[in-house]
Design an enzyme around this catalytic site. Structure first.
Site, PDB file in Angstrom:
ATOM      1  N   SER A  10     -21.086   2.030  38.384  1.00  0.00           N
ATOM      2  CA  SER A  10     -19.791   0.628  38.137  1.00  0.00           C
ATOM      3  C   SER A  10     -18.475   1.273  38.691  1.00  0.00           C
ATOM      4  CB  SER A  10     -19.903   0.337  36.740  1.00  0.00           C
ATOM      5  OG  SER A  10     -19.886   1.339  36.035  1.00  0.00           O
ATOM      6  N   TYR A 153     -19.494  20.681  28.738  1.00  0.00           N
ATOM      7  CA  TYR A 153     -19.377  20.298  30.095  1.00  0.00           C
ATOM      8  C   TYR A 153     -20.189  21.137  31.112  1.00  0.00           C
ATOM      9  CZ  TYR A 153     -17.845  17.385  34.068  1.00  0.00           C
ATOM     10  OH  TYR A 153     -17.774  16.699  35.175  1.00  0.00           O
ATOM     11  N   ALA A 155     -21.663  23.687  30.458  1.00  0.00           N
ATOM     12  CA  ALA A 155     -23.224  24.245  30.117  1.00  0.00           C
ATOM     13  C   ALA A 155     -24.130  22.945  30.881  1.00  0.00           C
ATOM     14  CB  ALA A 155     -23.435  24.383  28.629  1.00  0.00           C
ATOM     15  N   ALA A 156     -23.689  21.757  30.725  1.00  0.00           N
ATOM     16  CA  ALA A 156     -24.376  20.903  31.202  1.00  0.00           C
ATOM     17  C   ALA A 156     -24.518  20.805  32.648  1.00  0.00           C
ATOM     18  CB  ALA A 156     -24.021  19.430  30.759  1.00  0.00           C
ATOM     19  N   LYS A 157     -23.463  20.942  33.373  1.00  0.00           N
ATOM     20  CA  LYS A 157     -23.386  21.101  34.887  1.00  0.00           C
ATOM     21  C   LYS A 157     -23.904  22.326  35.257  1.00  0.00           C
ATOM     22  CE  LYS A 157     -20.999  16.953  35.392  1.00  0.00           C
ATOM     23  NZ  LYS A 157     -21.846  15.814  35.908  1.00  0.00           N
ATOM     24  N   ILE A 186     -11.165  14.930  40.982  1.00  0.00           N
ATOM     25  CA  ILE A 186     -11.226  13.785  41.863  1.00  0.00           C
ATOM     26  C   ILE A 186     -10.544  12.520  41.052  1.00  0.00           C
ATOM     27  CG2 ILE A 186     -12.679  12.007  42.783  1.00  0.00           C
ATOM     28  CD1 ILE A 186     -12.979  15.045  43.873  1.00  0.00           C
TER      29      ILE A 186
HETATM   30  P1  NAP Z   1     -15.935   7.711  35.498  1.00  0.00           P
HETATM   31  O1  NAP Z   1     -14.946   6.891  36.432  1.00  0.00           O
HETATM   32  O2  NAP Z   1     -15.613   8.020  33.965  1.00  0.00           O
HETATM   33  O3  NAP Z   1     -17.285   6.910  35.496  1.00  0.00           O
HETATM   34  C1  NAP Z   1     -18.408   7.148  34.848  1.00  0.00           C
HETATM   35  C2  NAP Z   1     -19.504   6.526  35.368  1.00  0.00           C
HETATM   36  O4  NAP Z   1     -20.803   6.982  34.555  1.00  0.00           O
HETATM   37  C3  NAP Z   1     -19.228   5.004  34.926  1.00  0.00           C
HETATM   38  O5  NAP Z   1     -20.060   4.156  35.950  1.00  0.00           O
HETATM   39  C4  NAP Z   1     -19.988   4.897  33.442  1.00  0.00           C
HETATM   40  O6  NAP Z   1     -20.606   3.276  33.249  1.00  0.00           O
HETATM   41  C5  NAP Z   1     -21.137   5.848  33.777  1.00  0.00           C
HETATM   42  N1  NAP Z   1     -21.805   6.178  32.483  1.00  0.00           N
HETATM   43  C6  NAP Z   1     -21.246   7.217  31.649  1.00  0.00           C
HETATM   44  N2  NAP Z   1     -22.138   7.247  30.633  1.00  0.00           N
HETATM   45  C7  NAP Z   1     -23.454   6.436  31.031  1.00  0.00           C
HETATM   46  C8  NAP Z   1     -24.630   6.434  30.323  1.00  0.00           C
HETATM   47  N3  NAP Z   1     -24.971   6.910  29.191  1.00  0.00           N
HETATM   48  N4  NAP Z   1     -25.429   5.822  30.896  1.00  0.00           N
HETATM   49  C9  NAP Z   1     -25.180   4.937  32.033  1.00  0.00           C
HETATM   50  N5  NAP Z   1     -24.062   5.092  32.723  1.00  0.00           N
HETATM   51  C10 NAP Z   1     -23.161   5.933  32.129  1.00  0.00           C
HETATM   52  O7  NAP Z   1     -16.590   9.303  36.042  1.00  0.00           O
HETATM   53  P2  NAP Z   1     -16.349   9.736  37.663  1.00  0.00           P
HETATM   54  O8  NAP Z   1     -15.127  10.594  37.431  1.00  0.00           O
HETATM   55  O9  NAP Z   1     -16.574   9.087  38.635  1.00  0.00           O
HETATM   56  O10 NAP Z   1     -17.597  10.859  37.467  1.00  0.00           O
HETATM   57  C11 NAP Z   1     -18.624  10.571  38.097  1.00  0.00           C
HETATM   58  C12 NAP Z   1     -19.721  12.075  38.109  1.00  0.00           C
HETATM   59  O11 NAP Z   1     -18.894  13.304  38.588  1.00  0.00           O
HETATM   60  C13 NAP Z   1     -19.904  12.504  36.673  1.00  0.00           C
HETATM   61  O12 NAP Z   1     -20.886  13.197  36.517  1.00  0.00           O
HETATM   62  C14 NAP Z   1     -18.794  13.587  36.258  1.00  0.00           C
HETATM   63  O13 NAP Z   1     -19.008  14.393  35.513  1.00  0.00           O
HETATM   64  C15 NAP Z   1     -18.492  14.090  37.825  1.00  0.00           C
HETATM   65  N6  NAP Z   1     -17.478  14.700  38.264  1.00  0.00           N
HETATM   66  C16 NAP Z   1     -16.279  13.934  38.098  1.00  0.00           C
HETATM   67  C17 NAP Z   1     -15.256  14.848  38.601  1.00  0.00           C
HETATM   68  C18 NAP Z   1     -13.827  14.207  38.458  1.00  0.00           C
HETATM   69  O14 NAP Z   1     -12.621  14.739  38.712  1.00  0.00           O
HETATM   70  N7  NAP Z   1     -13.746  12.806  38.492  1.00  0.00           N
HETATM   71  C19 NAP Z   1     -15.333  16.276  38.749  1.00  0.00           C
HETATM   72  C20 NAP Z   1     -16.325  16.883  38.755  1.00  0.00           C
HETATM   73  C21 NAP Z   1     -17.475  16.330  38.450  1.00  0.00           C
HETATM   74  P3  NAP Z   1     -19.761   2.406  32.436  1.00  0.00           P
HETATM   75  O15 NAP Z   1     -18.618   1.826  33.788  1.00  0.00           O
HETATM   76  O16 NAP Z   1     -20.468   1.262  32.156  1.00  0.00           O
HETATM   77  O17 NAP Z   1     -18.950   3.195  31.532  1.00  0.00           O
END
Ligand code: NAP
Length: 242
Positions: A10, A153, A155-157, A186
């Site tokens: 989303s 976090y 640990a999970a990753k 990001i």
């Molecule tokens: P974000 O903008 O916070 O978006 C999170 C997304 O995950 C949303 O679509 C949310 O849905 C969904 N979500 C969260 N919990 C959920 C659940 N229990 N069931 C189904 N959907 C769920 O996050 P992002 O930054 O794009 O991160 C995406 C991935 O990249 C994550 O795994 C994060 O750990 C990883 N990551 C991000 C960064 C960064 O700097 N942003 C860096 C390293 C890794 P809703 O919209 O319905 O809430």
């Protein structure tokens, strides 16, 4: 028909991945938890660009909800299968370990790691039968390097990266590849409260990355041409740590 499923599609990185995979010709299943407005916006962006998508909300951390949603999808799509799975949904609940509560630990492990197990297990059979699949897990720099305040976090990753490498070896004979991407900082909702001006000083590229810069690597791994790349982790972090 071959579908792509993107968890957490989303917003943020997941939305950018949905757009890239749709542009590659995949009908995309956009999963999310509760933010329907954002999910509808993803759907509309895909359709405006000439792609196809459908929404499938469920909580990735809930094993029963995952089974129910995927069973329902399979019943309504008897001739289709999910060929590309991007395990992207994630949350963070940062705190120093000395202050961390059980719920902070468990919810981060459930959402970022256990979700991978529930969803991938359910979709693997289809990929194995069809003898083709792409599984791409969104890990993190935190899982490679470890970051203070993120023991849950990290640990999970880190575990997600271990599982990526193990599963890659299990399913390689069936022409299924399993890889991870490890983004640094990001610009998404997840990092919106961080001080980018301060943090950019330690990033060699001098800036946060954009969601589409992660999506580009995911799309690369999803291609037919990436068929001999498996069990790998691609860092996307502007040179912060490799
Ligand atoms: P974000 O903008 O916070 O978006 C999170 C997304 O995950 C949303 O679509 C949310 O849905 C969904 N979500 C969260 N919990 C959920 C659940 N229990 N069931 C189904 N959907 C769920 O996050 P992002 O930054 O794009 O991160 C995406 C991935 O990249 C994550 O795994 C994060 O750990 C990883 N990551 C991000 C960064 C960064 O700097 N942003 C860096 C390293 C890794 P809703 O919209 O319905 O809430």
């Amino acid at each position: 028909m071959k579908y792509a499923l993107v968890t957490g599609g989303s917003r943020g990185i997941g939305r950018a991945v949905c757009l890239r995979l749709a542009a590659m010709g995949y009908p995309v299943i956009v999963n999310y938890r509760s933010n329907s407005d954002a999910a509808l916006e993803t759907l509309s962006l895909i359709e405006q660009a000439g792609g196809k998508a459908e929404l499938l909300p469920f909580d990735v951390a809930d094993s029963e909800a995952v089974e129910k949603a995927i069973d329902g999808w399979m019943e309504s799509h008897p001739d289709d299968y999910v060929a590309v799975l991007v395990n992207n949904a994630g949350i963070r609940r940062d705190n120093l370990m000395v202050f961390m509560q059980d719920d902070d630990w468990n919810s981060v492990l459930d959402t970022n790691l256990n979700s991978f197990f529930y969803i991938t297990r359910r979709l693997l059979k289809g990929m194995m039968t069809k003898r083709w699949g792409r599984i791409i897990n969104v890990a993190s720099l935190s899982g490679l390097k470890g970051l203070a305040g993120q023991t849950n976090y990290s640990a999970a990753k880190a575990a997600l990266i271990g599982a990526t490498k193990a599963l890659a070896q299990e399913v390689a004979p069936r022409k299924i590849t399993v890889n991870a991407v490890a983004p640094g900082f990001i610009a998404t909702d997840m990092t919106s409260e961080l001080n980018e001006d301060e943090l950019r000083k330690m990033i060699p590229a001098g800036r946060f990355g954009q969601p589409d810069e992660v999506a580009a690597a995911v799309a690369f791994l999803a291609q037919e041409d990436a068929s001999y790349i498996t069990g790998n982790v691609i860092s996307i972090n502007g040179g912060l740590y490799t």
